[in-house]
Write a protein that holds these residues in place. Sequence first.
Motif, short mmCIF file in Angstrom:
data_model
loop_
_atom_site.label_atom_id
_atom_site.label_comp_id
_atom_site.label_asym_id
_atom_site.label_seq_id
_atom_site.Cartn_x
_atom_site.Cartn_y
_atom_site.Cartn_z
N LYS A 165 0.85 -1.19 0.00
CA LYS A 165 0.00 0.00 0.00
C LYS A 165 0.89 1.25 0.00
O LYS A 165 1.85 1.34 0.76
CB LYS A 165 -0.92 0.00 1.22
N ALA A 166 0.56 2.19 -0.85
CA ALA A 166 1.37 3.41 -0.99
C ALA A 166 1.31 4.24 0.29
O ALA A 166 0.25 4.40 0.90
CB ALA A 166 0.90 4.22 -2.18
N LEU A 167 2.47 4.78 0.68
CA LEU A 167 2.57 5.68 1.83
C LEU A 167 2.46 7.11 1.29
O LEU A 167 3.43 7.69 0.82
CB LEU A 167 3.89 5.47 2.57
N VAL A 168 1.25 7.64 1.38
CA VAL A 168 0.96 8.88 0.65
C VAL A 168 1.34 10.14 1.42
O VAL A 168 1.45 11.21 0.83
CB VAL A 168 -0.54 8.94 0.28
N ASP A 169 1.52 10.05 2.74
CA ASP A 169 1.83 11.25 3.51
C ASP A 169 2.84 10.93 4.60
O ASP A 169 3.25 9.79 4.79
CB ASP A 169 0.58 11.87 4.11
N ARG A 170 3.26 11.98 5.32
CA ARG A 170 4.27 11.83 6.36
C ARG A 170 3.79 10.92 7.48
O ARG A 170 4.54 10.09 8.01
CB ARG A 170 4.65 13.19 6.91
N ASN A 171 2.53 11.05 7.86
CA ASN A 171 2.00 10.29 8.99
C ASN A 171 2.04 8.79 8.70
O ASN A 171 2.47 7.99 9.55
CB ASN A 171 0.56 10.73 9.29
N SER A 172 1.61 8.39 7.50
CA SER A 172 1.63 6.96 7.15
C SER A 172 3.06 6.43 7.05
O SER A 172 3.33 5.28 7.41
CB SER A 172 0.90 6.74 5.82
N THR A 173 3.98 7.26 6.59
CA THR A 173 5.39 6.83 6.53
C THR A 173 5.96 6.65 7.92
O THR A 173 6.69 5.69 8.18
CB THR A 173 6.21 7.88 5.75
N MET A 174 5.65 7.55 8.85
CA MET A 174 6.12 7.41 10.23
C MET A 174 5.55 6.16 10.89
O MET A 174 6.27 5.41 11.58
CB MET A 174 5.72 8.65 11.03
N LEU A 175 4.27 5.89 10.67
CA LEU A 175 3.65 4.70 11.26
C LEU A 175 4.26 3.42 10.68
O LEU A 175 4.43 2.44 11.40
CB LEU A 175 2.14 4.73 11.02
#
Length: 345
Positions: A165-175
């Motif tokens: 699943k694509a990490l579309v923003d900073r929050n999803s990348t951090m998680l």
Amino acid sequence: MTGETEIDNEVFSELKLSKRENIFAAISAKANAAETNFLTLLRYAALAMASLALISSAILLALGSFQQLGRTRVEPETVALVSDDVVPTKLEPETVQASPEQRKSGVSQDVRKRTLLIYQSKFKAFQRPDTKITEQEVVDFIWSADRIEKFDALSGQQLVGKDNKALVDRNSTMLDALALVETASTTGDFNKQLIAYRNAKKVNVCNDEVKTRSRTITSWDSTATFCPSWYNEPIGCNSTREIQEPYVDKVCEMKFPEEIESPAQQFASAIQRYADIADSRLVASRIAADEQTANNQARKLEGISHISTSGTLFLLFLGVMFLYLFVALERHHRNLRLLIEKREE
């Protein structure tokens, strides 16, 4: 006699004329045969050249058309990290200390809660009494301003997480980074360093330190006038002055080994490794995509060149076939003329 002589001259002239005609006829026959052979050779050569030009044109046209297939521009491939990427590979000295100053971390509540939960469940048990920090300090230390900026740069790029699943923003990348660190913290290499930090013993570390001390020394003061005969040579008086004298002293103290990072530092270092590895792989993916795009452009340009050469060869084929047709018509006309002459005779 005169009549016989005239008859003989006439016969001789006829024989001479007949012989000349035979010579001309033989020469003409040989010339016709040579011309026929030459035209036949020319016809076969034209057929061979035309066939070669047509086959080459077809091959180049097919090759050039095939080289035009596919997209020219290639998008960078997606990048995904696994838990092994954030496992420490070697022991490094602890260079960053947790700041006691509380400040806003700049991360979302989901990231904050997830960070504290992972630290409490996976790292807190390994801290020592001398390195205890508050929950706010944990978040501020792990998500420093530079690290948040690094994750800002990663957001929106070709980075994918779990289930592709694509990490579309900073929050999803951090998680995603936190999830990998949580998984990696249970592996042998990571856990060994946490245990090594917790079980480390203080050792007596001695170092030579340069210090300074005050000392009073005797010296001659040429400007002093407080002693008798100060005006006689040598002018001045004997006096004392205080100096700062450097000396080397051995200082010993009990210290924990510095090559093992604290749990908070190991947590932060794992997050930093995630950002660094993701950035390097994204750069490599972009470089590979640009290189493939350049190769595709070169391939299509080469294909256009092949198609152009194919057209040139096809025009050559038409020219050769025109020459062949001209030779065939001339040969047919010659044969027709000979046939008409035989019928007339």
